[in-house]
Scaffold this motif. Sequence first.
Motif, mmCIF file in Angstrom:
data_model
loop_
_atom_site.group_PDB
_atom_site.id
_atom_site.type_symbol
_atom_site.label_atom_id
_atom_site.label_comp_id
_atom_site.label_asym_id
_atom_site.label_seq_id
_atom_site.Cartn_x
_atom_site.Cartn_y
_atom_site.Cartn_z
ATOM 1 N N PHE A 268 39.824 -17.718 18.963
ATOM 2 C CA PHE A 268 41.020 -17.442 19.024
ATOM 3 C C PHE A 268 41.526 -16.526 20.371
ATOM 4 O O PHE A 268 42.424 -16.749 21.043
ATOM 5 C CB PHE A 268 41.881 -16.909 18.119
ATOM 6 N N ARG A 269 40.736 -15.542 21.112
ATOM 7 C CA ARG A 269 40.461 -14.489 21.763
ATOM 8 C C ARG A 269 40.086 -14.779 23.075
ATOM 9 O O ARG A 269 40.543 -14.266 24.604
ATOM 10 C CB ARG A 269 40.508 -12.521 21.869
ATOM 11 N N MET A 270 39.175 -15.204 23.418
ATOM 12 C CA MET A 270 38.375 -15.257 24.567
ATOM 13 C C MET A 270 38.795 -16.523 24.883
ATOM 14 O O MET A 270 39.748 -18.017 24.647
ATOM 15 C CB MET A 270 36.909 -16.169 24.217
ATOM 16 N N PRO A 271 38.425 -16.312 26.377
ATOM 17 C CA PRO A 271 39.095 -17.873 27.546
ATOM 18 C C PRO A 271 38.228 -19.089 26.456
ATOM 19 O O PRO A 271 37.120 -18.867 26.475
ATOM 20 C CB PRO A 271 38.578 -17.340 28.908
ATOM 21 N N GLY A 272 38.833 -20.412 27.135
ATOM 22 C CA GLY A 272 38.144 -21.329 27.162
ATOM 23 C C GLY A 272 36.751 -21.867 27.361
ATOM 24 O O GLY A 272 35.963 -22.081 26.739
ATOM 25 N N GLU A 273 36.601 -21.074 28.433
ATOM 26 C CA GLU A 273 35.366 -22.010 29.204
ATOM 27 C C GLU A 273 34.164 -20.728 28.490
ATOM 28 O O GLU A 273 33.159 -20.883 27.637
ATOM 29 C CB GLU A 273 34.929 -21.462 30.339
ATOM 30 N N VAL A 274 34.433 -19.400 27.652
ATOM 31 C CA VAL A 274 33.373 -18.580 27.302
ATOM 32 C C VAL A 274 33.543 -18.718 25.884
ATOM 33 O O VAL A 274 32.699 -18.681 25.010
ATOM 34 C CB VAL A 274 33.922 -17.054 27.057
ATOM 35 N N SER B 132 33.708 -21.903 24.493
ATOM 36 C CA SER B 132 32.551 -23.641 24.572
ATOM 37 C C SER B 132 31.798 -22.997 24.724
ATOM 38 O O SER B 132 30.310 -23.163 23.678
ATOM 39 C CB SER B 132 33.524 -24.156 25.218
ATOM 40 N N ARG B 133 31.280 -21.673 25.879
ATOM 41 C CA ARG B 133 30.082 -22.094 25.524
ATOM 42 C C ARG B 133 29.644 -21.286 24.533
ATOM 43 O O ARG B 133 28.290 -21.381 24.640
ATOM 44 C CB ARG B 133 29.831 -21.489 27.336
ATOM 45 N N LEU B 134 30.011 -20.263 23.907
ATOM 46 C CA LEU B 134 29.079 -19.549 22.833
ATOM 47 C C LEU B 134 28.730 -20.888 21.616
ATOM 48 O O LEU B 134 28.386 -20.415 20.551
ATOM 49 C CB LEU B 134 30.462 -18.399 22.316
ATOM 50 N N LEU B 135 30.626 -21.415 21.731
ATOM 51 C CA LEU B 135 30.435 -21.991 20.624
ATOM 52 C C LEU B 135 28.288 -23.451 20.660
ATOM 53 O O LEU B 135 28.172 -23.939 19.779
ATOM 54 C CB LEU B 135 31.686 -23.011 20.284
ATOM 55 N N VAL B 136 28.936 -23.725 22.418
ATOM 56 C CA VAL B 136 27.544 -24.622 22.417
ATOM 57 C C VAL B 136 25.721 -24.016 21.726
ATOM 58 O O VAL B 136 25.724 -24.742 21.297
ATOM 59 C CB VAL B 136 28.110 -25.359 23.706
ATOM 60 N N ALA B 137 26.226 -22.602 22.455
ATOM 61 C CA ALA B 137 25.089 -22.090 22.700
ATOM 62 C C ALA B 137 24.972 -21.267 20.680
ATOM 63 O O ALA B 137 23.667 -21.358 20.574
ATOM 64 C CB ALA B 137 24.753 -20.481 22.997
ATOM 65 N N SER B 138 25.696 -21.448 19.748
ATOM 66 C CA SER B 138 25.070 -21.140 18.331
ATOM 67 C C SER B 138 25.679 -22.471 17.947
ATOM 68 O O SER B 138 24.863 -22.093 16.134
ATOM 69 C CB SER B 138 25.823 -20.123 18.187
ATOM 70 N N VAL C 12 22.866 -13.972 17.260
ATOM 71 C CA VAL C 12 22.898 -13.365 18.875
ATOM 72 C C VAL C 12 23.928 -14.073 19.188
ATOM 73 O O VAL C 12 24.903 -13.133 19.699
ATOM 74 C CB VAL C 12 22.063 -14.851 19.400
ATOM 75 N N PRO C 13 24.722 -15.332 18.192
ATOM 76 C CA PRO C 13 26.271 -15.518 18.430
ATOM 77 C C PRO C 13 26.715 -14.347 18.418
ATOM 78 O O PRO C 13 27.796 -14.345 18.658
ATOM 79 C CB PRO C 13 26.557 -16.954 17.617
ATOM 80 N N TYR C 14 26.313 -13.535 16.732
ATOM 81 C CA TYR C 14 27.498 -12.775 16.193
ATOM 82 C C TYR C 14 27.535 -11.560 17.258
ATOM 83 O O TYR C 14 27.914 -10.574 17.753
ATOM 84 C CB TYR C 14 26.649 -11.496 15.139
#
Length: 129
Positions: free
Chosen positions: A62-68, A70-76, A102-104
Amino acid sequence: VYRDAAASVDDPGDVTAYLIKEKILGDPIKHGAVSLALAWRGLFIAKYWSVVGFLCFVAGMFRMPGEVRSRLLVASLPAWVMVAFHAGISVSIPRYNLPLLVPYAVAMAWVIYYPLRQRLDLILAARHT
Protein backbone atom coordinates in the motif's frame (compact mmCIF):
# COMPACT_ATOMS: atom_id res chain seq x y z
CA VAL A 1 -7.83 -41.68 3.85
CA TYR A 2 -5.38 -43.77 1.85
CA ARG A 3 -6.77 -47.09 3.15
CA ASP A 4 -10.31 -46.07 2.25
CA ALA A 5 -9.17 -44.99 -1.20
CA ALA A 6 -7.18 -48.21 -1.72
CA ALA A 7 -10.21 -50.25 -0.75
CA SER A 8 -12.38 -48.32 -3.23
CA VAL A 9 -10.26 -49.05 -6.33
CA ASP A 10 -9.29 -52.26 -8.07
CA ASP A 11 -5.81 -51.21 -9.18
CA PRO A 12 -3.45 -49.69 -6.57
CA GLY A 13 -2.18 -47.33 -9.27
CA ASP A 14 -5.62 -45.68 -9.42
CA VAL A 15 -5.55 -44.41 -5.82
CA THR A 16 -4.19 -40.97 -6.75
CA ALA A 17 -6.79 -40.49 -9.48
CA TYR A 18 -9.51 -41.62 -7.07
CA LEU A 19 -8.36 -39.18 -4.39
CA ILE A 20 -8.22 -36.28 -6.84
CA LYS A 21 -11.66 -37.09 -8.21
CA GLU A 22 -13.40 -37.77 -4.90
CA LYS A 23 -11.61 -35.58 -2.36
CA ILE A 24 -10.44 -32.57 -4.38
CA LEU A 25 -12.85 -32.25 -7.30
CA GLY A 26 -15.67 -33.89 -5.33
CA ASP A 27 -15.59 -31.25 -2.61
CA PRO A 28 -13.78 -28.18 -3.95
CA ILE A 29 -15.07 -25.82 -1.24
CA LYS A 30 -13.67 -27.98 1.55
CA HIS A 31 -10.40 -28.47 -0.35
CA GLY A 32 -10.13 -24.71 -0.92
CA ALA A 33 -10.82 -23.92 2.75
CA VAL A 34 -8.26 -26.43 3.94
CA SER A 35 -5.74 -25.18 1.37
CA LEU A 36 -6.21 -21.60 2.58
CA ALA A 37 -5.57 -22.68 6.17
CA LEU A 38 -2.48 -24.61 5.11
CA ALA A 39 -1.23 -21.65 3.05
CA TRP A 40 -1.68 -19.40 6.08
CA ARG A 41 0.35 -21.88 8.13
CA GLY A 42 3.06 -21.97 5.47
CA LEU A 43 3.47 -18.17 5.42
CA PHE A 44 5.16 -18.10 8.81
CA ILE A 45 8.58 -19.61 8.18
CA ALA A 46 10.60 -18.06 10.97
CA LYS A 47 7.95 -17.73 13.68
CA TYR A 48 7.48 -14.11 14.78
CA TRP A 49 9.90 -12.62 12.26
CA SER A 50 7.69 -13.96 9.50
CA VAL A 51 4.68 -12.28 11.07
CA VAL A 52 6.59 -9.00 10.98
CA GLY A 53 7.78 -9.72 7.44
CA PHE A 54 4.29 -10.59 6.22
CA LEU A 55 2.80 -7.46 7.81
CA CYS A 56 5.57 -5.34 6.27
CA PHE A 57 4.94 -6.97 2.89
CA VAL A 58 1.23 -6.17 3.08
CA ALA A 59 1.90 -2.63 4.34
CA GLY A 60 4.53 -2.16 1.66
CA MET A 61 2.02 -3.06 -1.04
CA PHE A 62 0.00 0.00 0.00
CA ARG A 63 2.88 2.39 0.69
CA MET A 64 5.54 1.57 -1.89
CA PRO A 65 5.74 3.55 -5.12
CA GLY A 66 4.19 1.72 -8.08
CA GLU A 67 7.48 0.70 -9.70
CA VAL A 68 8.94 -0.69 -6.47
CA ARG A 69 5.68 -2.50 -5.66
CA SER A 70 5.42 -4.08 -9.11
CA ARG A 71 9.06 -5.22 -9.07
CA LEU A 72 8.66 -6.79 -5.63
CA LEU A 73 5.46 -8.53 -6.69
CA VAL A 74 7.06 -9.92 -9.85
CA ALA A 75 10.18 -11.02 -7.97
CA SER A 76 8.12 -12.71 -5.25
CA LEU A 77 5.58 -14.33 -7.60
CA PRO A 78 7.39 -17.71 -7.74
CA ALA A 79 7.40 -17.88 -3.93
CA TRP A 80 3.67 -17.11 -3.76
CA VAL A 81 2.94 -19.73 -6.43
CA MET A 82 4.87 -22.28 -4.38
CA VAL A 83 2.85 -21.35 -1.27
CA ALA A 84 -0.37 -22.05 -3.18
CA PHE A 85 1.05 -25.23 -4.73
CA HIS A 86 2.24 -26.69 -1.45
CA ALA A 87 -0.98 -25.76 0.31
CA GLY A 88 -3.00 -27.46 -2.40
CA ILE A 89 -1.12 -30.75 -2.53
CA SER A 90 0.62 -31.24 0.82
CA VAL A 91 0.61 -30.29 4.48
CA SER A 92 2.50 -27.07 3.61
CA ILE A 93 5.27 -27.29 6.15
CA PRO A 94 6.73 -23.79 6.61
CA ARG A 95 10.21 -24.87 5.46
CA TYR A 96 8.71 -25.52 2.01
CA ASN A 97 8.22 -21.76 1.69
CA LEU A 98 11.73 -20.55 2.50
CA PRO A 99 11.80 -18.43 -0.69
CA LEU A 100 9.34 -16.09 1.08
CA LEU A 101 12.24 -14.90 3.21
CA VAL A 102 13.48 -12.74 0.33
CA PRO A 103 10.29 -10.70 -0.25
CA TYR A 104 9.74 -10.48 3.52
CA ALA A 105 13.27 -9.13 4.02
CA VAL A 106 12.92 -6.63 1.18
CA ALA A 107 9.55 -5.44 2.49
CA MET A 108 10.89 -5.14 6.05
CA ALA A 109 13.89 -3.18 4.84
CA TRP A 110 11.74 -0.85 2.75
CA VAL A 111 9.07 -0.29 5.42
CA ILE A 112 11.71 0.41 8.07
CA TYR A 113 14.29 2.30 5.98
CA TYR A 114 12.13 4.54 3.80
CA PRO A 115 10.38 6.48 6.62
CA LEU A 116 13.68 6.79 8.51
CA ARG A 117 15.40 8.08 5.39
CA GLN A 118 12.70 10.70 4.87
CA ARG A 119 13.10 11.91 8.47
CA LEU A 120 16.86 11.98 8.14
CA ASP A 121 16.58 14.04 4.95
CA LEU A 122 14.31 16.52 6.76
CA ILE A 123 16.73 16.80 9.66
CA LEU A 124 19.70 17.31 7.35
CA ALA A 125 17.81 19.86 5.26
CA ALA A 126 16.85 21.80 8.42
CA ARG A 127 20.49 21.90 9.55
CA HIS A 128 21.68 23.29 6.22
CA THR A 129 19.20 26.14 6.13
